[in-house]
Design a protein around this motif. Structure first.
Motif, PDB file in Angstrom:
ATOM      1  N   THR A 231       0.831  -1.207   0.000  1.00 16.67           N
ATOM      2  CA  THR A 231       0.000   0.000   0.000  1.00 16.67           C
ATOM      3  C   THR A 231       0.862   1.252   0.000  1.00 16.67           C
ATOM      4  O   THR A 231       0.572   2.224  -0.704  1.00 16.67           O
ATOM      5  N   LEU A 232       1.941   1.242   0.781  1.00 13.34           N
ATOM      6  CA  LEU A 232       2.826   2.400   0.815  1.00 13.34           C
ATOM      7  C   LEU A 232       3.479   2.631  -0.545  1.00 13.34           C
ATOM      8  O   LEU A 232       3.517   3.767  -1.038  1.00 13.34           O
ATOM      9  N   ILE A 233       4.005   1.572  -1.148  1.00 15.06           N
ATOM     10  CA  ILE A 233       4.618   1.715  -2.462  1.00 15.06           C
ATOM     11  C   ILE A 233       3.583   2.215  -3.474  1.00 15.06           C
ATOM     12  O   ILE A 233       3.863   3.112  -4.285  1.00 15.06           O
ATOM     13  N   GLN A 234       2.386   1.678  -3.424  1.00 13.15           N
ATOM     14  CA  GLN A 234       1.325   2.069  -4.351  1.00 13.15           C
ATOM     15  C   GLN A 234       1.019   3.568  -4.234  1.00 13.15           C
ATOM     16  O   GLN A 234       0.757   4.226  -5.232  1.00 13.15           O
ATOM     17  N   ARG A 235       1.062   4.099  -3.022  1.00 14.90           N
ATOM     18  CA  ARG A 235       0.690   5.498  -2.810  1.00 14.90           C
ATOM     19  C   ARG A 235       1.878   6.441  -2.990  1.00 14.90           C
ATOM     20  O   ARG A 235       1.701   7.649  -2.926  1.00 14.90           O
ATOM     21  N   THR A 236       3.064   5.888  -3.208  1.00 15.81           N
ATOM     22  CA  THR A 236       4.257   6.721  -3.359  1.00 15.81           C
ATOM     23  C   THR A 236       4.670   6.882  -4.813  1.00 15.81           C
ATOM     24  O   THR A 236       5.159   7.948  -5.205  1.00 15.81           O
ATOM     25  N   ILE A 237       4.474   5.849  -5.636  1.00 15.04           N
ATOM     26  CA  ILE A 237       4.956   5.891  -7.016  1.00 15.04           C
ATOM     27  C   ILE A 237       3.783   6.091  -7.974  1.00 15.04           C
ATOM     28  O   ILE A 237       2.621   5.984  -7.591  1.00 15.04           O
ATOM     29  N   THR A 238       4.104   6.383  -9.232  1.00 16.49           N
ATOM     30  CA  THR A 238       3.060   6.644 -10.230  1.00 16.49           C
ATOM     31  C   THR A 238       2.644   5.391 -11.000  1.00 16.49           C
ATOM     32  O   THR A 238       1.673   5.436 -11.756  1.00 16.49           O
ATOM     33  N   ARG A 239       3.378   4.295 -10.849  1.00 15.62           N
ATOM     34  CA  ARG A 239       3.013   3.039 -11.507  1.00 15.62           C
ATOM     35  C   ARG A 239       2.095   2.218 -10.604  1.00 15.62           C
ATOM     36  O   ARG A 239       1.985   2.479  -9.401  1.00 15.62           O
ATOM     37  N   ASP A 240       1.446   1.220 -11.187  1.00 14.93           N
ATOM     38  CA  ASP A 240       0.554   0.352 -10.404  1.00 14.93           C
ATOM     39  C   ASP A 240       1.386  -0.759  -9.787  1.00 14.93           C
ATOM     40  O   ASP A 240       1.684  -1.776 -10.424  1.00 14.93           O
ATOM     41  N   ALA A 241       1.778  -0.570  -8.523  1.00 13.73           N
ATOM     42  CA  ALA A 241       2.646  -1.525  -7.852  1.00 13.73           C
ATOM     43  C   ALA A 241       1.971  -2.878  -7.663  1.00 13.73           C
ATOM     44  O   ALA A 241       2.652  -3.907  -7.578  1.00 13.73           O
ATOM     45  N   ARG A 242       0.637  -2.901  -7.614  1.00 12.05           N
ATOM     46  CA  ARG A 242      -0.061  -4.152  -7.365  1.00 12.05           C
ATOM     47  C   ARG A 242       0.124  -5.152  -8.498  1.00 12.05           C
ATOM     48  O   ARG A 242      -0.085  -6.357  -8.323  1.00 12.05           O
ATOM     49  N   ARG A 243       0.499  -4.676  -9.679  1.00 12.87           N
ATOM     50  CA  ARG A 243       0.676  -5.561 -10.824  1.00 12.87           C
ATOM     51  C   ARG A 243       2.054  -6.223 -10.842  1.00 12.87           C
ATOM     52  O   ARG A 243       2.296  -7.095 -11.676  1.00 12.87           O
ATOM     53  N   LEU A 244       2.938  -5.793  -9.949  1.00  6.13           N
ATOM     54  CA  LEU A 244       4.286  -6.369  -9.937  1.00  6.13           C
ATOM     55  C   LEU A 244       4.267  -7.760  -9.308  1.00  6.13           C
ATOM     56  O   LEU A 244       3.753  -7.950  -8.194  1.00  6.13           O
ATOM     57  N   ALA A 245       4.858  -8.710 -10.001  1.00  9.28           N
ATOM     58  CA  ALA A 245       5.025 -10.058  -9.449  1.00  9.28           C
ATOM     59  C   ALA A 245       6.334 -10.131  -8.691  1.00  9.28           C
ATOM     60  O   ALA A 245       7.241  -9.305  -8.886  1.00  9.28           O
ATOM     61  N   VAL A 246       6.472 -11.084  -7.816  1.00  7.28           N
ATOM     62  CA  VAL A 246       7.741 -11.314  -7.132  1.00  7.28           C
ATOM     63  C   VAL A 246       8.810 -11.612  -8.190  1.00  7.28           C
ATOM     64  O   VAL A 246       8.600 -12.426  -9.094  1.00  7.28           O
ATOM     65  N   GLY A 247       9.942 -10.933  -8.081  1.00  6.83           N
ATOM     66  CA  GLY A 247      11.003 -11.085  -9.063  1.00  6.83           C
ATOM     67  C   GLY A 247      10.949 -10.054 -10.173  1.00  6.83           C
ATOM     68  O   GLY A 247      11.767 -10.100 -11.094  1.00  6.83           O
ATOM     69  N   GLN A 248      10.032  -9.096 -10.067  1.00  4.39           N
ATOM     70  CA  GLN A 248       9.875  -8.083 -11.112  1.00  4.39           C
ATOM     71  C   GLN A 248      10.286  -6.720 -10.580  1.00  4.39           C
ATOM     72  O   GLN A 248      10.209  -6.448  -9.379  1.00  4.39           O
ATOM     73  N   VAL A 249      10.729  -5.848 -11.504  1.00  3.75           N
ATOM     74  CA  VAL A 249      11.165  -4.495 -11.189  1.00  3.75           C
ATOM     75  C   VAL A 249      10.307  -3.514 -11.977  1.00  3.75           C
ATOM     76  O   VAL A 249       9.929  -3.795 -13.118  1.00  3.75           O
ATOM     77  N   SER A 250      10.005  -2.370 -11.366  1.00  4.21           N
ATOM     78  CA  SER A 250       9.279  -1.319 -12.076  1.00  4.21           C
ATOM     79  C   SER A 250      10.084  -0.032 -12.023  1.00  4.21           C
ATOM     80  O   SER A 250      10.574   0.366 -10.960  1.00  4.21           O
ATOM     81  N   TYR A 251      10.233   0.617 -13.168  1.00  7.99           N
ATOM     82  CA  TYR A 251      10.840   1.948 -13.220  1.00  7.99           C
ATOM     83  C   TYR A 251       9.706   2.960 -13.137  1.00  7.99           C
ATOM     84  O   TYR A 251       8.698   2.838 -13.855  1.00  7.99           O
ATOM     85  N   THR A 252       9.841   3.974 -12.280  1.00 13.34           N
ATOM     86  CA  THR A 252       8.706   4.834 -11.994  1.00 13.34           C
ATOM     87  C   THR A 252       9.141   6.246 -11.647  1.00 13.34           C
ATOM     88  O   THR A 252      10.293   6.486 -11.277  1.00 13.34           O
ATOM     89  N   ALA A 253       8.200   7.161 -11.770  1.00 12.16           N
ATOM     90  CA  ALA A 253       8.387   8.524 -11.279  1.00 12.16           C
ATOM     91  C   ALA A 253       7.861   8.615  -9.853  1.00 12.16           C
ATOM     92  O   ALA A 253       6.972   7.877  -9.443  1.00 12.16           O
ATOM     93  N   VAL A 254       8.442   9.537  -9.104  1.00  9.69           N
ATOM     94  CA  VAL A 254       7.984   9.835  -7.749  1.00  9.69           C
ATOM     95  C   VAL A 254       7.582  11.302  -7.735  1.00  9.69           C
ATOM     96  O   VAL A 254       8.413  12.180  -7.997  1.00  9.69           O
ATOM     97  N   CYS A 255       6.306  11.575  -7.453  1.00  5.44           N
ATOM     98  CA  CYS A 255       5.777  12.933  -7.556  1.00  5.44           C
ATOM     99  C   CYS A 255       5.152  13.372  -6.231  1.00  5.44           C
ATOM    100  O   CYS A 255       4.807  12.544  -5.378  1.00  5.44           O
ATOM    101  N   ASP A 256       5.000  14.690  -6.082  1.00  5.88           N
ATOM    102  CA  ASP A 256       4.276  15.194  -4.925  1.00  5.88           C
ATOM    103  C   ASP A 256       2.800  15.354  -5.277  1.00  5.88           C
ATOM    104  O   ASP A 256       2.357  14.956  -6.358  1.00  5.88           O
ATOM    105  N   GLU A 257       2.021  15.968  -4.373  1.00  5.98           N
ATOM    106  CA  GLU A 257       0.580  16.056  -4.571  1.00  5.98           C
ATOM    107  C   GLU A 257       0.198  16.918  -5.765  1.00  5.98           C
ATOM    108  O   GLU A 257      -0.883  16.789  -6.322  1.00  5.98           O
ATOM    109  N   THR A 258       1.104  17.831  -6.182  1.00  7.52           N
ATOM    110  CA  THR A 258       0.800  18.705  -7.311  1.00  7.52           C
ATOM    111  C   THR A 258       1.183  18.085  -8.649  1.00  7.52           C
ATOM    112  O   THR A 258       0.924  18.679  -9.697  1.00  7.52           O
ATOM    113  N   GLY A 259       1.825  16.927  -8.631  1.00  8.23           N
ATOM    114  CA  GLY A 259       2.277  16.294  -9.861  1.00  8.23           C
ATOM    115  C   GLY A 259       3.691  16.635 -10.240  1.00  8.23           C
ATOM    116  O   GLY A 259       4.192  16.153 -11.263  1.00  8.23           O
ATOM    117  N   ALA A 260       4.375  17.486  -9.450  1.00  8.85           N
ATOM    118  CA  ALA A 260       5.778  17.806  -9.730  1.00  8.85           C
ATOM    119  C   ALA A 260       6.636  16.584  -9.435  1.00  8.85           C
ATOM    120  O   ALA A 260       6.453  15.911  -8.419  1.00  8.85           O
TER     121      ALA A 260
END
Length: 598
Positions: free
Chosen positions: A374-403
């Motif tokens: 849940t924490l990862i899901q709410r921190t990154i812009t990708r859908d962390a729930r779709r990651l399987a064990v053994g998988q990596v996701s490249y993602t942006a990290v944004c604040d509440e304004t989208g910066a």
């Protein structure tokens, strides 16, 4: 109490007084007073006192020194000095609002310590042999900026401070603050006068006083290395100043490159934020040249984070052994380029063969527990729930304004086990603040940067190098079959070998992998990779070559294509414009390069 320094009768006449009037004057010292004679007076009530030293007409009229001490001195809590770095040869205190001169020999180290924090200390130095011959050659800020291309010297290749003959006088060895000034003069009488404070103590007059004995001509303003003075230029080229970043015990360590006459001040500026509105002491220690101190910079990424001093990664000795020009990168010494290679050759090695690079400066955190997903899901812009064990996701990290604050790779090691790899120490604060904001109390965030150092092995032959080297167990994929943005847990050299995590990720746009290991195994991992790659033309890769590779691949970088005022979409547009301006057609974007090599 008021005092006048005019000679003889003029001083009394200016105040309408008669010096010969009984009961109003007294002769305190006379012709029979020995050199160094002194007299102490205690003021019992408010009074107007005039002290005069009449001129005799002789060429060597003696000076009169007048010292006034408060009846009730201001009580200041004495800050405890940090322990010496070694046994000092010389130790001296520069009292608040004063300056001290001292001499050092070639090779000696000068440690200038901010005792209570937020206190500017101006530093000047002269080539002593030239000065004794009547030739003034001191530190010159303009010459230094021209020679180094930096606002002020920093530990490393650009760490020297030059004189007007373009010869280096000192080099910066350690810096625990990282923000100083060489643009403004040491404070002057004129500065205070123009702001309505005539007669205010100032560093320039203090320097003139202590350097006069060396035959140095007085100046109206001294160019200096203004240590701990927090200045910067804004977008309109306006010079701004604010409270120093230094904290109690912070220091700068310099090494003398010749015999020098030096002077240090404790700046008396108490009318603006230069010293945090309070003037305090500075302490100076000088160490003999036989001592050796590591080159280091200290960063404090955020006020809520502890400082981090530059250090070598687990691969540092091997990188330095190849003759690398080193620079500070996120608290680690990283190679800019390698002697005998250069950026172009290193770039071509990665594009045509295989190259290896130290990426240990990447920040790592273990995110563990039932609320980790849940924490990862709410921190990154990708859908962390779709990651399987053994998988990596490249993602942006944004604040509440989208910066966009950072980019990151997120590893899923288990159902409740995640690894967050970013570029900024402040990612930890974001993770913790996000957990607190959403009431996620079943998640643990564990810093792992110092427990996992990593190498990037990149290039079209990287699989050929690593496939025979990496052993993986029956529950893990084989390296030769490892798909894009997947990772395996394996070992180097068989089932009893060095444990590593190998991900098929990179920052070059080529087929490539990253190897994560514990620092104690770093040198063995480096040696194994270099030995396996010898027949494939493996070469080391520095930051200069990486910049060419990542721009050509269309990969964004913090502070360049994205930042606090730009979102991830604008970052993509920016890197696309950069590739077009450079004439790069981006034939090998990260996805295409990886997929075409499967």
């Amino acid at each position: 109490m008021r005092c006048a320094t005019r000679d003889g009768r003029d001083a009394f006449d200016a105040l309408g007084l008669t010096p010969d009037r009984p009961g109003r004057t007294a002769r305190l010292l006379g012709a029979d007073t020995p050199a160094g004679g002194r007299l102490e007076l205690r003021v019992e009530r408010d009074a107007l006192a005039v002290f005069a030293a009449p001129a005799t007409g002789e060429p060597d009229d003696p000076d009169l020194l007048l010292q006034i001490h408060r009846a009730v001195p201001a009580v200041r809590e004495e800050a405890e000095l940090p322990p010496p770095l070694a046994e000092p040869r010389l130790e001296l205190r520069v009292d608040a609002a004063t300056a001290r001169d001292y001499t050092v020999q070639a090779g000696e180290y000068i440690q200038i310590i901010d005792v209570a924090g937020r206190q500017c200390s101006d530093f000047v130095a002269f080539h002593r042999p030239k000065l004794e011959d009547g030739i003034e050659r001191g530190l010159d800020a303009t010459a230094t900026r021209s020679m180094t291309g930096r606002a002020y010297p920093e530990p490393g290749l650009r760490g020297k401070f030059f004189d007007t003959d373009l010869l280096p006088l000192v080099e910066v060895v350690q810096d625990t603050v990282g923000r100083h000034d060489t643009f403004a003069l040491a404070c002057t009488a004129r500065y205070y006068e123009d702001l309505g404070y005539p007669g205010h103590a100032n560093c320039t007059d203090n320097f003139n006083g202590v350097l006069a004995g060396w035959g140095v001509a007085p100046r109206g303003g001294w160019p200096a290395l203004n240590l701990f003075y927090n200045t910067a230029f804004d977008a309109s080229h306006l010079l701004l100043g604010d409270e120093p970043w230094s904290r109690p015990g912070d220091h700068v360590l310099l090494r003398a490159l010749d015999d020098l006459v030096c002077a240090s001040s404790a700046c008396p500026d108490d009318i603006d934020p230069s010293n945090g509105w309070e003037v305090t002491d500075v302490h100076v220690r000088v160490y003999r040249p036989e001592h050796r101190f590591s080159v280091a910079i200290t960063h404090r990424p955020d006020i809520d984070l502890p400082p981090r001093t530059t250090t070598d990664s687990a691969f540092g000795t091997r990188v330095r052994g190849l003759g690398a020009d080193m620079t500070d990168g996120g608290g680690f010494w990283l190679a800019e380029r390698f002697h005998g290679h250069g950026a172009t050759a290193e770039y071509l090695a990665c594009r045509e063969r295989v190259a290896v690079m130290d990426l240990s400066q990447l920040r790592k955190w273990e995110v563990l527990g039932p609320d980790a997903e849940t924490l990862i899901q709410r921190t990154i812009t990708r859908d962390a729930r779709r990651l399987a064990v053994g998988q990596v996701s490249y993602t942006a990290v944004c604040d509440e304004t989208g910066a966009m604050l950072d980019d990151a790779t997120v590893f899923r090691l288990g159902q409740d086990n995640w690894r967050f790899v970013g570029g900024c120490d402040t990612d930890e604060l974001l993770l913790r603040e996000t957990a607190d904001r959403h009431g996620l109390d079943r998640v643990w965030i564990k810093p792992a940067t110092d427990e996992l150092h990593n190498l990037a092995v990149q290039g079209p032959r990287s699989r050929d190098v690593l496939a025979p080297l990496i052993w993986s167990g029956p529950t893990q994929p084989d390296l030769a079959e490892l798909r894009w943005f997947r990772f395996l847990v394996g070992r180097i050299g068989g089932p009893q070998g060095i444990p590593v995590v190998v991900s098929r990720t990179g920052y070059t746009g080529e087929l490539g992998y990253e190897l994560f290991c514990h620092p104690r195994d770093g040198e063995a991992v480096w040696d194994a990779v270099m030995a396996a790659g010898a027949d494939h033309g493996i070469a080391p890769l520095g930051l200069d070559a990486l910049e060419l590779l990542r721009v050509e691949a269309g990969l964004i970088l913090a502070g360049h294509e994205f930042g606090a005022r730009r979102g991830p979409l604008r970052g993509g547009d920016r890197i696309h414009r950069r590739t077009r301006r450079r004439g790069l057609h981006r034939p090998r974007c990260a996805a295409r390069a990886a997929r075409s090599s499967t």
